[in-house]
Scaffold this active site. Structure first.
Site, mmCIF file in Angstrom:
data_model
loop_
_atom_site.group_PDB
_atom_site.id
_atom_site.type_symbol
_atom_site.label_atom_id
_atom_site.label_comp_id
_atom_site.label_asym_id
_atom_site.label_seq_id
_atom_site.Cartn_x
_atom_site.Cartn_y
_atom_site.Cartn_z
ATOM 1 C CD GLU A 95 -3.108 0.272 0.158
ATOM 2 O OE1 GLU A 95 -2.748 0.410 -1.018
ATOM 3 O OE2 GLU A 95 -4.249 -0.085 0.469
ATOM 4 C CB THR A 135 -4.838 6.720 -2.853
ATOM 5 O OG1 THR A 135 -5.909 5.833 -3.186
ATOM 6 C CG2 THR A 135 -4.782 6.856 -1.341
HETATM 7 N N1 HSE Z 1 -7.729 5.881 4.103
HETATM 8 C C1 HSE Z 1 -7.238 5.979 2.758
HETATM 9 C C2 HSE Z 1 -7.519 7.374 2.231
HETATM 10 C C3 HSE Z 1 -7.938 4.941 1.924
HETATM 11 O O1 HSE Z 1 -8.663 7.806 2.377
HETATM 12 O O2 HSE Z 1 -6.628 8.010 1.703
HETATM 13 C C4 HSE Z 1 -7.539 4.936 0.476
HETATM 14 O O3 HSE Z 1 -8.296 3.941 -0.196
#
Ligand code: HSE
Length: 308
Positions: free
Chosen positions: A130, A183
């Site tokens: 990730e 993201t």
């Molecule tokens: N918590 C992360 C964000 C999840 O919102 O950036 C990304 O899928």
């Protein structure tokens, strides 16, 4: 011991409105499938059987490979693997495509090697994948992808993951408008600080959501799906966001928000019938904005990845 394995790993919804970086849940579908085969020499070979998806030329930048490298280093193995991807989750969709690959790879290899580690201990390695994909090792997609259900990240240091019981009749609608939001970019636009007033509202809602899930109180779940910190900023990246959310509520959803960092949106409903109506209402509203979109209706996935 087996030489190869094929596994399914689920798509996930991170944040769940008020739980930025600390809450996520897994879907029964869609998901990714990968095949992992032991090689006679160390190192990784990646085969992409996914349509329309380009993988990084350098295998060492692939999220699945990064996760596996961290896992193999931990268990002290230099076994090599060939990984074939049959991904069904579009990258940049907001339903955890990179997490599904990272989760699938560590789960598959742990199975192939006779399960030296418990499933919960695989999350830390998938988080490295990730990090390679999004720049941050957030666990709110990979933890539910590996454990199934709703998972709360109570703490990152040390990593403390809590599996949250939830009502069996909960269904999720996902609507994926065909725009891409990375993201990494969706994190850069967030404010670094928040007011005490917003913090109080947010922690009331996250506590309410967890209590609602555990008590099976649908009304409490619904009114806790409120995000005063992230949604007001990120929703600006999704044309028609307010109208689509309102359409979901009018169609009977308990509540909803942005799925992960978007652009997908999710809504939770108390039955499959309502979740289907919600999907139709959300689709129709997005279409008014001339945005092509795909919808999914899924039960919450209890199991996480599975061997096929
Ligand atoms: N918590 C992360 C964000 C999840 O919102 O950036 C990304 O899928």
């Amino acid at each position: 011991m087996k030489e190869s394995i094929r596994v399914f790993s689920p798509a996930t919804v991170a944040n769940v409105a008020c739980g930025f970086d600390v809450l996520g849940f897994a879907l029964e579908s869609p998901g990714d499938e990968i095949e992992v085969r032991k090689k006679d020499e160390p190192g990784f070979t990646v085969i992409n059987k996914t349509k329309d998806t380009v993988f990084p030329a350098d295998v060492n930048k692939n999220t699945a490979v990064v996760s596996l490298q961290a896992y193999l280093q931990h268990i002290g193995s230099d076994q090599g693997f060939e990984i074939t991807f049959h991904s069904k989750i579009k990258p940049g969709s907001g339903i955890g495509s990179s997490s599904a690959s990272a989760a699938a790879s560590v789960f598959a290899v742990n199975e192939l090697l006779g399960n030296p580690l418990k499933q919960i201990d695989l999350v830390q390695f998938a988080m490295q994948g990730e990090k390679a994909a999004a720049g941050v090792a957030h666990a709110d997609n990979v933890a539910p992808a590996i454990l199934g259900g709703f998972v709360l990240v109570r703490s990152y240091a040390p990593l403390d993951l809590i599996e949250i019981p939830f009502p069996d009749d909960l269904y999720c609608t996902i609507i994926h408008p065909q725009i891409e939001v990375k993201t990494e970019d969706a994190r850069k636009i967030l404010r670094k600080g928040i007011t005490l007033k917003d913090a109080v509202t947010q922690w009331g809602n996250i506590a309410g959501l967890i209590a609602g899930l555990m008590k099976g109180d649908h009304a409490l779940i619904g009114r806790s799906l409120t995000d005063v910190i992230i949604e007001p900023i990120r929703s600006m990246l999704i044309p028609g966001y307010d109208a689509v959310k309102e359409a979901a509520m009018q169609a009977g959803a308990l509540g909803g928000s942005i799925s992960g960092s978007g652009p997908s949106m999710f809504a939770l409903s108390s039955s499959e019938e309502t979740a289907i109506k919600v999907a139709k209402a959300m689709k129709e509203t997005f279409s008014k904005y001339e945005i092509e979109n795909h919808s999914y209706v899924s039960k919450i996935n209890k199991q996480g990845p599975k061997v096929l």
